[in-house]
Design a protein around this motif. Structure first.
Motif, mmCIF file in Angstrom:
data_model
loop_
_atom_site.group_PDB
_atom_site.id
_atom_site.type_symbol
_atom_site.label_atom_id
_atom_site.label_comp_id
_atom_site.label_asym_id
_atom_site.label_seq_id
_atom_site.Cartn_x
_atom_site.Cartn_y
_atom_site.Cartn_z
ATOM 1 N N THR A 307 6.728 1.293 32.413
ATOM 2 C CA THR A 307 5.411 0.843 31.962
ATOM 3 C C THR A 307 4.540 0.472 33.163
ATOM 4 O OG1 THR A 307 6.211 0.056 29.824
ATOM 5 C CG2 THR A 307 4.178 -0.926 30.653
ATOM 6 N N GLY A 308 5.136 -0.243 34.135
ATOM 7 C CA GLY A 308 4.399 -0.595 35.342
ATOM 8 C C GLY A 308 3.952 0.629 36.123
ATOM 9 N N VAL A 309 4.829 1.627 36.217
ATOM 10 C CA VAL A 309 4.486 2.870 36.931
ATOM 11 C C VAL A 309 3.357 3.611 36.211
ATOM 12 C CG1 VAL A 309 5.348 5.128 37.657
ATOM 13 C CG2 VAL A 309 6.806 3.101 37.890
ATOM 14 N N LEU A 310 3.463 3.693 34.891
ATOM 15 C CA LEU A 310 2.476 4.451 34.120
ATOM 16 C C LEU A 310 1.088 3.820 34.155
ATOM 17 C CD1 LEU A 310 4.570 5.519 30.988
ATOM 18 C CD2 LEU A 310 3.690 7.003 32.795
ATOM 19 N N VAL A 311 1.019 2.483 34.067
ATOM 20 C CA VAL A 311 -0.312 1.865 34.075
ATOM 21 C C VAL A 311 -0.998 2.064 35.422
ATOM 22 C CG1 VAL A 311 0.166 0.188 32.278
ATOM 23 C CG2 VAL A 311 0.555 -0.446 34.667
ATOM 24 N N VAL A 312 -0.211 2.151 36.502
ATOM 25 C CA VAL A 312 -0.795 2.431 37.820
ATOM 26 C C VAL A 312 -1.345 3.860 37.848
ATOM 27 C CG1 VAL A 312 -0.277 2.765 40.262
ATOM 28 C CG2 VAL A 312 0.582 0.744 39.065
ATOM 29 N N ILE A 313 -0.574 4.815 37.353
ATOM 30 C CA ILE A 313 -1.028 6.209 37.329
ATOM 31 C C ILE A 313 -2.257 6.356 36.437
ATOM 32 C CG2 ILE A 313 -0.407 8.569 36.660
ATOM 33 C CD1 ILE A 313 2.505 7.871 37.352
ATOM 34 N N ILE A 314 -2.225 5.728 35.274
ATOM 35 C CA ILE A 314 -3.348 5.797 34.344
ATOM 36 C C ILE A 314 -4.604 5.202 34.974
ATOM 37 C CG2 ILE A 314 -4.251 4.863 32.173
ATOM 38 C CD1 ILE A 314 -1.365 5.144 31.057
ATOM 39 N N GLY A 315 -4.475 4.028 35.587
ATOM 40 C CA GLY A 315 -5.622 3.401 36.233
ATOM 41 C C GLY A 315 -6.181 4.245 37.352
ATOM 42 N N LEU A 316 -5.305 4.853 38.133
ATOM 43 C CA LEU A 316 -5.714 5.677 39.273
ATOM 44 C C LEU A 316 -6.519 6.890 38.823
ATOM 45 C CD1 LEU A 316 -5.134 5.514 42.361
ATOM 46 C CD2 LEU A 316 -3.308 7.174 41.978
ATOM 47 N N ILE A 317 -6.032 7.578 37.788
ATOM 48 C CA ILE A 317 -6.708 8.798 37.333
ATOM 49 C C ILE A 317 -7.953 8.474 36.513
ATOM 50 C CG2 ILE A 317 -6.463 10.888 35.934
ATOM 51 C CD1 ILE A 317 -3.493 10.887 36.577
ATOM 52 N N LEU A 318 -7.823 7.560 35.566
ATOM 53 C CA LEU A 318 -8.908 7.301 34.622
ATOM 54 C C LEU A 318 -10.154 6.741 35.306
ATOM 55 C CD1 LEU A 318 -9.525 7.427 31.569
ATOM 56 C CD2 LEU A 318 -8.713 5.078 31.389
ATOM 57 N N SER A 319 -9.959 5.926 36.341
ATOM 58 C CA SER A 319 -11.096 5.260 36.976
ATOM 59 C C SER A 319 -11.926 6.177 37.857
ATOM 60 C CB SER A 319 -10.591 4.092 37.831
ATOM 61 O OG SER A 319 -9.725 4.572 38.841
ATOM 62 N N SER A 320 -11.393 7.334 38.226
ATOM 63 C CA SER A 320 -12.129 8.223 39.128
ATOM 64 C C SER A 320 -13.358 8.834 38.481
ATOM 65 C CB SER A 320 -11.199 9.328 39.649
ATOM 66 O OG SER A 320 -10.711 10.117 38.576
ATOM 67 N N ALA A 321 -13.483 8.725 37.163
ATOM 68 C CA ALA A 321 -14.584 9.392 36.458
ATOM 69 C C ALA A 321 -15.908 8.648 36.564
ATOM 70 C CB ALA A 321 -14.223 9.569 34.976
ATOM 71 N N PHE A 322 -15.896 7.318 36.552
ATOM 72 C CA PHE A 322 -17.151 6.599 36.340
ATOM 73 C C PHE A 322 -18.170 6.787 37.460
ATOM 74 C CE2 PHE A 322 -19.843 2.782 35.638
ATOM 75 C CZ PHE A 322 -20.310 3.145 34.392
ATOM 76 N N PRO A 323 -17.791 6.709 38.758
ATOM 77 C CA PRO A 323 -18.795 6.992 39.785
ATOM 78 C C PRO A 323 -19.386 8.387 39.633
ATOM 79 C CG PRO A 323 -16.856 6.011 40.781
ATOM 80 C CD PRO A 323 -16.497 6.325 39.355
ATOM 81 N N ALA A 324 -18.534 9.359 39.282
ATOM 82 C CA ALA A 324 -19.020 10.723 39.101
ATOM 83 C C ALA A 324 -19.969 10.819 37.912
ATOM 84 C CB ALA A 324 -17.840 11.682 38.917
ATOM 85 N N ILE A 325 -19.673 10.104 36.825
ATOM 86 C CA ILE A 325 -20.542 10.124 35.647
ATOM 87 C C ILE A 325 -21.909 9.515 35.981
ATOM 88 C CG2 ILE A 325 -20.902 9.098 33.366
ATOM 89 C CD1 ILE A 325 -17.918 9.442 32.847
ATOM 90 N N ILE A 326 -21.923 8.369 36.693
ATOM 91 C CA ILE A 326 -23.174 7.712 37.037
ATOM 92 C C ILE A 326 -24.025 8.600 37.933
ATOM 93 C CG2 ILE A 326 -24.186 5.800 38.348
ATOM 94 C CD1 ILE A 326 -23.272 4.911 35.658
ATOM 95 N N VAL A 327 -23.429 9.156 38.983
ATOM 96 C CA VAL A 327 -24.192 10.009 39.907
ATOM 97 C C VAL A 327 -24.637 11.291 39.214
ATOM 98 C CG1 VAL A 327 -24.097 11.302 42.073
ATOM 99 C CG2 VAL A 327 -23.059 9.037 41.928
ATOM 100 N N TYR A 328 -23.771 11.851 38.384
ATOM 101 C CA TYR A 328 -24.139 13.049 37.621
ATOM 102 C C TYR A 328 -25.376 12.752 36.766
ATOM 103 C CZ TYR A 328 -23.471 17.169 34.624
ATOM 104 O OH TYR A 328 -23.646 18.352 33.937
ATOM 105 N N ALA A 329 -25.381 11.612 36.080
ATOM 106 C CA ALA A 329 -26.521 11.244 35.238
ATOM 107 C C ALA A 329 -27.772 10.976 36.079
ATOM 108 C CB ALA A 329 -26.174 10.017 34.404
#
Length: 400
Positions: A307-329
């Motif tokens: 569970t600890g390993v997965l939440v790190v992987i999930i956080g790492l991948i999922l968070s990369s989108a928001f800066p790209a979404i803001i700049v894209y917009a």
């Protein structure tokens, strides 16, 4: 020539300052979900009531952001971050001594107002200081906020939980430091506005897309934000309770697990900005939301260590989108930077609040574990990113 020079040289002193101010702002905000176990015990709250706390805070932070952004598009306010911090300080002071659930809601509403004032102009400052490297600049700005959110549960675990609710008042000092940093940023921004006013007829490059295509693109981006922030709400608001119930760990151990996730979010934000400038924002958005799906689907079945390993992987991948979404917009609608930043930050906060309230209600009527089975399917919505136009491959036109 001056514009080209700025593109080559991002103003890192300003980017680091606005990132640090973002860290302090979001550290204050991060205190709210971090003290939920304490509030649940002291005030005898249900999961639904905890969800409502997040909803009130996020609604306050979301509704006003597009309004603030639209206003500052017409009339910039260089020192708006100081005003925002003042609301957050007042909210923290009230939160620390709130004797009832109603007063807690009033306190988090004030903190939400502070956030709604802080973000639109801060995002614009990051854009102006980017030197053309917009994803990188937005990720530097965003990583400050993510780092602040990540520090909150650790500070709460060791400073607030042993001493009780009244010790939250010490976080007001963080807001005062934030005001000092924001004063430095405001001075730079004021000077930037004076220089820009001397060239009031400067042109802006906008993508050559029909209005219908632009509206559809904004709709797709909002769908992706719903997917991302509903899932993040399940982690930031209820992951402590999930790990405590499923694995029988203490509150402090649960806060450390949440810290792992939030640090991974900060690191993923930085990587998302770097990859967005290099490979294209559309592909980063697509990978970030859809790529996390297999790990999210496996999380409800994982043991304590995994569970600890997965939440790190999930956080790492999922968070990369928001800066790209803001700049894209921002690149999609470059003449409305404040409104766009406020809209997307506000919508993200609003969806986080709505997601928290709905998940809290559902946890009361089923179980805290069951909501993670439901949320594991949310990243599959990322498939709609396929329909985003690639702004790096379409023609642009210049307008005044």
């Amino acid at each position: 020539m001056e514009e080209q020079k700025n593109k080559i040289r991002p103003e890192f002193s300003i980017l680091l300052a606005v990132s640090f101010a973002h860290l302090l702002n979001d550290l204050i905000q991060g205190v709210i979900p971090s003290v939920y176990p304490l509030l649940k015990e002291e005030h005898q709250l249900s999961f639904s009531q905890i969800g409502i706390i997040t909803l009130v805070y996020q609604i306050a932070a979301s509704i006003f952001q597009p309004v603030v952004g639209a206003y500052t598009d017409r009339k910039p306010v260089p020192y708006s971050q100081i005003i925002g911090m003042s609301f957050s300080i007042a909210g923290m002071a009230l939160f620390s001594y709130a004797p009832s659930y109603a007063m807690i809601l009033c306190a988090v509403f004030l903190v939400g107002i502070g956030s709604s004032i802080f973000h639109p102009e801060s995002s614009r400052v990051a854009y102006l200081a980017s030197g053309g490297k917009r994803s990188m600049a937005q990720s530097i700005f965003q990583i400050g906020g993510n780092a602040g959110t990540a520090l909150a549960p650790i500070l709460v675990a060791y400073l607030v939980l042993p001493r009780g609710q009244s010790s939250i008042v010490w976080f007001c000092a963080i807001g005062i430091v934030g005001q000092i940093v924001s004063y430095y940023i405001g001075n730079w921004y004021s000077e930037k506005l004076k220089n820009r006013s001397q060239n009031s007829k400067s042109t802006v490059r906008i993508p050559d897309l029909s209005d219908t295509r632009v509206y559809m693109t904004v709709f797709i981006l909002m769908l992706l934000i719903i997917s991302k922030y509903f899932y993040i709400a399940s982690i930031t608001n209820y992951f402590q309770f999930y790990t405590m119930e499923k694995f029988g760990i203490t509150e402090i151990q649960a806060q450390v697990y949440l810290f792992y996730f939030l640090i991974a979010v900060a690191a993923g934000t930085l990587l998302g900005g770097i990859f967005g400038d290099r490979f294209g924002r559309k592909y980063v958005i697509w990978f970030s939301v859809l790529g996390v799906a297999p790990f999210a689907l496996f999380l409800p079945y994982a043991d304590y260590t995994m569970t600890g390993v997965l939440v790190v992987i999930i956080g790492l991948i999922l968070s990369s989108a928001f800066p790209a979404i803001i700049v894209y917009a921002q690149e999609l609608l470059p003449k409305k930077l404040g409104m766009v930043s406020g809209l997307f930050y506000g919508f993200a906060f609003g969806m986080g609040g709505l997601g928290s309230a709905l998940l809290g209600w559902h946890a009361d009527h089923t179980s805290i574990e069951f909501i993670y089975h439901i949320c594991s399917y949310l990243p599959l919505i990322g498939v709609v990113a396929y329909f985003l136009p690639n702004l790096q491959r379409i023609p642009y036109k210049e307008v005044i």
